[in-house]
Design an enzyme around this catalytic site. Structure first.
Site, PDB file in Angstrom:
ATOM      1  N   GLU A 110       0.831  -1.209   0.000  1.00 47.96           N
ATOM      2  CA  GLU A 110       0.000   0.000   0.000  1.00 47.96           C
ATOM      3  C   GLU A 110       0.867   1.261   0.000  1.00 47.96           C
ATOM      4  OE1 GLU A 110      -2.280  -1.619   3.362  1.00 47.96           O
ATOM      5  OE2 GLU A 110      -4.085  -1.116   2.239  1.00 47.96           O
ATOM      6  N   GLU A 119      -3.603  -9.459   3.909  1.00 48.02           N
ATOM      7  CA  GLU A 119      -4.369  -9.113   5.118  1.00 48.02           C
ATOM      8  C   GLU A 119      -5.481 -10.112   5.422  1.00 48.02           C
ATOM      9  OE1 GLU A 119      -3.294  -6.989   2.889  1.00 48.02           O
ATOM     10  OE2 GLU A 119      -2.660  -5.097   3.801  1.00 48.02           O
TER      11      GLU A 119
HETATM   12  C1  3H9 Z   1      -1.332  -4.985   7.172  1.00 43.55           C
HETATM   13  O1  3H9 Z   1      -0.369  -4.667   6.530  1.00 43.55           O
HETATM   14  C2  3H9 Z   1      -2.514  -4.096   7.412  1.00 43.55           C
HETATM   15  C3  3H9 Z   1      -2.555  -2.897   6.514  1.00 43.55           C
HETATM   16  O2  3H9 Z   1      -3.208  -3.203   5.311  1.00 43.55           O
HETATM   17  C4  3H9 Z   1      -3.329  -1.798   7.119  1.00 43.55           C
HETATM   18  C5  3H9 Z   1      -2.819  -1.187   8.377  1.00 43.55           C
HETATM   19  C6  3H9 Z   1      -3.603   0.009   8.818  1.00 43.55           C
HETATM   20  N1  3H9 Z   1       4.720  -7.546  11.788  1.00 43.55           N
HETATM   21  O3  3H9 Z   1       7.503 -15.491   8.944  1.00 43.55           O
HETATM   22  P1  3H9 Z   1       8.888 -15.426   9.427  1.00 43.55           P
HETATM   23  C7  3H9 Z   1       8.019 -11.453  12.320  1.00 43.55           C
HETATM   24  S1  3H9 Z   1      -1.422  -6.492   7.926  1.00 43.55           S
HETATM   25  C8  3H9 Z   1       5.450  -7.922  12.856  1.00 43.55           C
HETATM   26  O4  3H9 Z   1       9.388 -16.520  10.289  1.00 43.55           O
HETATM   27  P2  3H9 Z   1       9.839 -15.736   6.727  1.00 43.55           P
HETATM   28  C9  3H9 Z   1       7.582 -12.874  12.654  1.00 43.55           C
HETATM   29  O5  3H9 Z   1       6.669 -12.876  13.725  1.00 43.55           O
HETATM   30  C10 3H9 Z   1       0.159  -7.225   7.618  1.00 43.55           C
HETATM   31  N2  3H9 Z   1       6.283  -8.979  12.862  1.00 43.55           N
HETATM   32  O6  3H9 Z   1       9.926 -15.199   8.216  1.00 43.55           O
HETATM   33  C11 3H9 Z   1       8.913 -13.515  12.988  1.00 43.55           C
HETATM   34  O7  3H9 Z   1       9.236 -13.130  14.300  1.00 43.55           O
HETATM   35  P3  3H9 Z   1       9.947 -14.147  15.305  1.00 43.55           P
HETATM   36  C12 3H9 Z   1       0.276  -7.733   6.263  1.00 43.55           C
HETATM   37  C13 3H9 Z   1       6.348  -9.695  11.730  1.00 43.55           C
HETATM   38  O8  3H9 Z   1      11.066 -15.255   6.086  1.00 43.55           O
HETATM   39  C14 3H9 Z   1       9.892 -12.819  12.041  1.00 43.55           C
HETATM   40  O9  3H9 Z   1       9.243 -11.603  11.629  1.00 43.55           O
HETATM   41  N3  3H9 Z   1       1.506  -8.475   6.116  1.00 43.55           N
HETATM   42  C15 3H9 Z   1       5.608  -9.367  10.584  1.00 43.55           C
HETATM   43  O10 3H9 Z   1       9.486 -17.168   6.714  1.00 43.55           O
HETATM   44  C16 3H9 Z   1      10.223 -13.634  10.806  1.00 43.55           C
HETATM   45  O11 3H9 Z   1       9.010 -14.029  10.185  1.00 43.55           O
HETATM   46  C17 3H9 Z   1       1.569  -9.772   6.397  1.00 43.55           C
HETATM   47  O12 3H9 Z   1       0.608 -10.395   6.758  1.00 43.55           O
HETATM   48  C18 3H9 Z   1       4.767  -8.231  10.645  1.00 43.55           C
HETATM   49  N4  3H9 Z   1       4.039  -7.826   9.579  1.00 43.55           N
HETATM   50  O13 3H9 Z   1       8.586 -14.973   6.087  1.00 43.55           O
HETATM   51  C19 3H9 Z   1       2.909 -10.430   6.227  1.00 43.55           C
HETATM   52  N5  3H9 Z   1       5.885 -10.259   9.612  1.00 43.55           N
HETATM   53  O14 3H9 Z   1      11.268 -14.426  14.673  1.00 43.55           O
HETATM   54  C20 3H9 Z   1       3.201 -11.333   7.387  1.00 43.55           C
HETATM   55  C21 3H9 Z   1       6.783 -11.126  10.141  1.00 43.55           C
HETATM   56  O15 3H9 Z   1      10.016 -13.385  16.579  1.00 43.55           O
HETATM   57  N6  3H9 Z   1       4.515 -11.916   7.316  1.00 43.55           N
HETATM   58  N7  3H9 Z   1       7.065 -10.787  11.409  1.00 43.55           N
HETATM   59  O16 3H9 Z   1       9.068 -15.375  15.377  1.00 43.55           O
HETATM   60  C22 3H9 Z   1       4.817 -12.954   6.527  1.00 43.55           C
HETATM   61  O17 3H9 Z   1       4.011 -13.413   5.734  1.00 43.55           O
HETATM   62  C23 3H9 Z   1       6.191 -13.553   6.638  1.00 43.55           C
HETATM   63  O18 3H9 Z   1       6.705 -13.204   7.879  1.00 43.55           O
HETATM   64  C24 3H9 Z   1       7.188 -13.096   5.542  1.00 43.55           C
HETATM   65  C25 3H9 Z   1       8.605 -13.592   5.903  1.00 43.55           C
HETATM   66  C26 3H9 Z   1       6.736 -13.680   4.197  1.00 43.55           C
HETATM   67  C27 3H9 Z   1       7.245 -11.594   5.462  1.00 43.55           C
END
Ligand code: 3H9
Length: 700
Positions: free
Chosen positions: A104, A124
């Site tokens: 975004e 999301e």
């Molecule tokens: C959003 O964006 C809402 C908006 O539209 C509007 C807002 C107003 N935040 O998965 P991993 C941490 S909603 C905080 O093992 P990978 C995760 O907990 C969001 N922390 O790595 C982990 O911590 P820990 C939309 C986050 O390489 C560490 O990072 N976005 C976030 O296998 C490593 O993560 C998503 O839904 C976050 N957003 O995969 C994306 N993301 O080591 C969500 C990750 O302490 N994330 N962490 O356990 C993912 O899909 C995967 O983490 C990603 C990396 C593909 C990025």
């Protein structure tokens, strides 16, 4: 404190870098930092600004850890609004994971340059939310293709850079240095016509043709969502972008986002996000490093062995499969090849790809050929005698330092380990069928399993893209153990008056992928029958399964025989009522002297789901599972539990443990008392007004 957003001038261009490991999430200080640095760039008359992330990834979205905390200004929609309104061109360098709020942010920028390996998406909905920082309003405006925009917004699936370029989401894709390309672009830009690059200014018009497209798409989205409300809400907001002005669309998006955020579904999905990341973490007392695994051996080329062999071959490991006879090997390898070849038609794999995977498989009937394996997984027949025999042979032939794993789904891994002279190298690796598809791996840490053996199993789960959970030894470990009371209640409900179809429907309406009777028919009713014959069940317990046993004895084995609890039509692969089963059930009820009654769907859900959680609580109290969230991961990934309900333990937390405990106490005090074994842990938590989530926080 070092700043998470900093600027470096490249000539007249301000390169603004976001540095918020591990994924550059949009935490409060990042949102503030972006506005500060962009404001400074504008004030200092930079020719253009470039937003880039550190560590090869742009921004993976809003900071999920901030959800549920008091909001802090500036909010993301406002940040993006200000980026778009700035008077110098802003270019986003899209690298790595550019997801959710991260994508975004790029939509607020005036230009988008993507690295060829980038992943772009709006995930999301997987958190029970919708893109809440203008994604539902800006993406349809930019793409001008409602189907592409709806798919990205409602499916949550990321796309690659080539696709993003093809649908007009990015201006340029670079296979090399994306920042260099952005700098080159920036130097050639002027800000004469910046308004044309402001996506919010694009006007969309609804037409009758588009209305029809949306009508069709909405039906499909609702079907695919399977009870999850976020995809539908997200699509509704995107549709509104065609009907109402941008500002009104933003208000609708914000309101829908906030409604979803406080709802049970989003709470459950956010919980699952962290639960599945917690579950692969080794217990605190485990130290050391994983062993090196180069070659894998599999004992058994049946359904499980074949699926496990496929899993490792797909991950690039050379695999040796052992069977007792060459005929069994022919059959097993033939099935594996057929399974892979099925993907050729759908374009998932090429013929050469299948050949390459097949070339990773070797076959043998001799244990000597497993001698040089680093990991051997036994998937032989499920009896202790067979397992003991296999492990004795493995102990005698496989090199020292190798890991010896059993895929047993119920048996005592300590006993299996004791058959060898190296119990520290033995553990359980319980896969779920079909093993090459099902994501769950229950790792069974036996009494003497060495730390580095456990760590290796966790590392192998990662390499083979499985979601692991650690269990201790106990009959049926976490998942299968909990199934027993669940199935017990389902079968009791049939005796009391519900039909298998009513129970299955109540539970699929609840969100389960399949109901217990459809699953039993799929697995084969003879399996449960045989297992009951093998165990010494009490009279009360045997009585519950009288109808199921009679079905098997009358030749109704489930799908494989064309009938079980349901009748199956092989032509249409559909199922219908099996009148023979109905007759058997009625006869059994009358023989047992049961006065049937009408049973509500609510009772079906409560009795089966509370039984599941009650057993889950026993599993926790006994230390078989360490965290309630691990139990939930097991049920999500191995048993088709609806993710948007979080899992059996999170679900009862949502219902409220006081109510759950009161119901269990009531049933334990009734005619069905023998079928309930109330968990002290669950009852105590309920008394103390606590939840399993709190128990997890206090105990892990
Ligand atoms: C959003 O964006 C809402 C908006 O539209 C509007 C807002 C107003 N935040 O998965 P991993 C941490 S909603 C905080 O093992 P990978 C995760 O907990 C969001 N922390 O790595 C982990 O911590 P820990 C939309 C986050 O390489 C560490 O990072 N976005 C976030 O296998 C490593 O993560 C998503 O839904 C976050 N957003 O995969 C994306 N993301 O080591 C969500 C990750 O302490 N994330 N962490 O356990 C993912 O899909 C995967 O983490 C990603 C990396 C593909 C990025």
């Amino acid at each position: 404190m070092t700043k998470s957003v900093t600027t470096e001038m490249h000539g007249e261009i301000a390169v603004i870098r976001i540095d918020n490991p591990p994924v550059n999430a949009l935490s409060h200080h990042v949102r503030e930092g972006m506005l500060r640095e962009l404001g400074a760039a504008q004030e200092n008359n930079a020719k253009a600004a470039i937003l880039v992330g550190r560590g090869g990834t742009f921004i993976a979205g809003a900071d999920i850890k901030e959800f549920g905390k008091p909001p802090k200004e500036p909010m993301l929609p406002e940040v993006i609004h200000q980026i778009e309104a700035i008077t110098i061109p802003v270019i986003a360098v899209i690298e790595g994971n550019t997801l959710g709020g991260g994508l975004e942010v790029t939509l607020g920028c005036h230009y988008r340059v993507a690295d060829a390996k980038a992943k772009l998406g709006l995930p999301e909905v997987a958190l029970g939310l919708l893109p809440g920082a203008s994604g539902t309003q800006r993406l349809p405006r930019l793409l001008q293709n409602p189907v592409e925009a709806l798919t990205m917004i409602s499916s949550g699936r990321p796309i690659n850079a080539a696709k993003a370029e093809a649908i007009g989401l990015v201006d340029k894709v670079v296979d090399g240095n994306a920042l260099e390309a952005a700098l080159e672009m920036a130097n050639g830009l002027n800000n004469d016509n910046l308004d044309a690059r402001r996506i919010s200014k694009i006007e969309l018009t609804m037409t009758p043709e588009l209305e029809a497209v949306f009508d069709g798409a909405m039906v499909e989205i609702a079907q695919k969502a399977k009870g999850s409300i976020a995809p539908v809400k997200a699509a509704e907001c995107a549709r509104a972008a065609y009907n109402i002005p941008f500002d009104e669309g933003m208000k609708l998006e914000r309101q829908s986002f906030l409604e979803l955020m406080v709802g049970d579904q989003s709470q459950a999905l956010q919980y699952m996000f962290f639960a599945e990341r917690q579950s692969p973490k080794p217990p605190k007392d485990v130290t050391g490093a994983p062993r090196d695994v180069k070659k894998v051996g599999i004992i058994g080329a049946g359904t499980m062995g074949g699926g496990i062999a496929m899993t490792y071959a797909e991950a690039g490991f050379p695999v040796t499969i052992l069977e007792m006879t060459n005929e069994a090997l022919d059959r097993g390898l033939g099935t594996i090849e057929k399974n892979w070849a099925r993907g050729i038609k759908s374009g998932r794999i090429t013929e050469a790809g299948v050949a390459e995977r097949m070339s990773r498989l070797s076959r043998t009937t001799s244990y000597d050929d497993l001698a040089d394996c680093d990991l051997v997984i036994e998937a032989a027949f499920e009896t202790m005698e067979v397992k003991r025999n296999v492990f004795r042979k493995l102990d005698a032939t496989v090199k020292q330092g190798a890991i010896l794993a059993s895929n047993t789904s119920y048996l005592n891994v300590d006993e299996i380990a004791a058959e060898t002279n190296r119990p520290a190298d033995v553990l359980g690796m319980h896969y779920f069928s079909p093993a090459n598809i099902m994501p769950l791996l229950e790792i069974v840490r036996a009494e003497k399993t060495a730390d580095d053996v456990l760590l290796t199993a966790l590392a192998m789960a990662k390499k083979t893209r499985k979601t692991p959970t650690i269990s201790r030894v106990g009959h049926g470990f976490i998942g299968n153990r909990m199934l027993t009371p669940y199935l017990r209640q389902a079968n009791l409900l049939v005796l009391e008056g519900a039909s298998p179809a009513q129970i299955d429907k109540a539970l699929t309406d609840f969100g389960w992928a399949m109901g217990p009777f459809a699953v039993s028919d799929l697995a084969g009713l003879d399996i449960g029958y045989k297992s009951r014959q093998d165990q010494e069940l009490s009279e009360d317990e045997t009585r519950i399964y009288t109808a199921a046993d009679r079905l098997v004895e009358a030749g109704h084995l489930g799908q494989k025989s064309g009938s079980g609890f349901y009748a199956y039509d092989p032509e249409i692969r559909g199922r219908s009522e099996n009148s023979a089963a109905t007759e058997i059930i009625e006869q059994v009820r009358s023989e047992l002297g049961i006065n049937t009654r009408a049973i509500s769907d609510e009772e079906i859900v409560e009795r089966t789901q509370f039984a599941l959680a009650n057993e889950g609580a026993h599993v926790l109290a006994e230390g078989v599972a360490t965290r309630a969230s691990d139990v939930d991961v097991v049920y999500n990934y191995g048993y088709g539990y609806p993710r948007w309900r979080g899992g059996p333990m999170h679900y009862v937390d949502t219902v409220g443990l006081k109510h759950v405990a009161a119901k269990i106490a009531e049933w334990s005090d009734s005619a069905q008392s023998v079928h309930w074994n109330p968990s002290d842990l669950l009852m105590t938590l309920a008394d103390e007004g606590k939840s399993f989530r709190q128990w997890d926080a206090e105990n892990s």
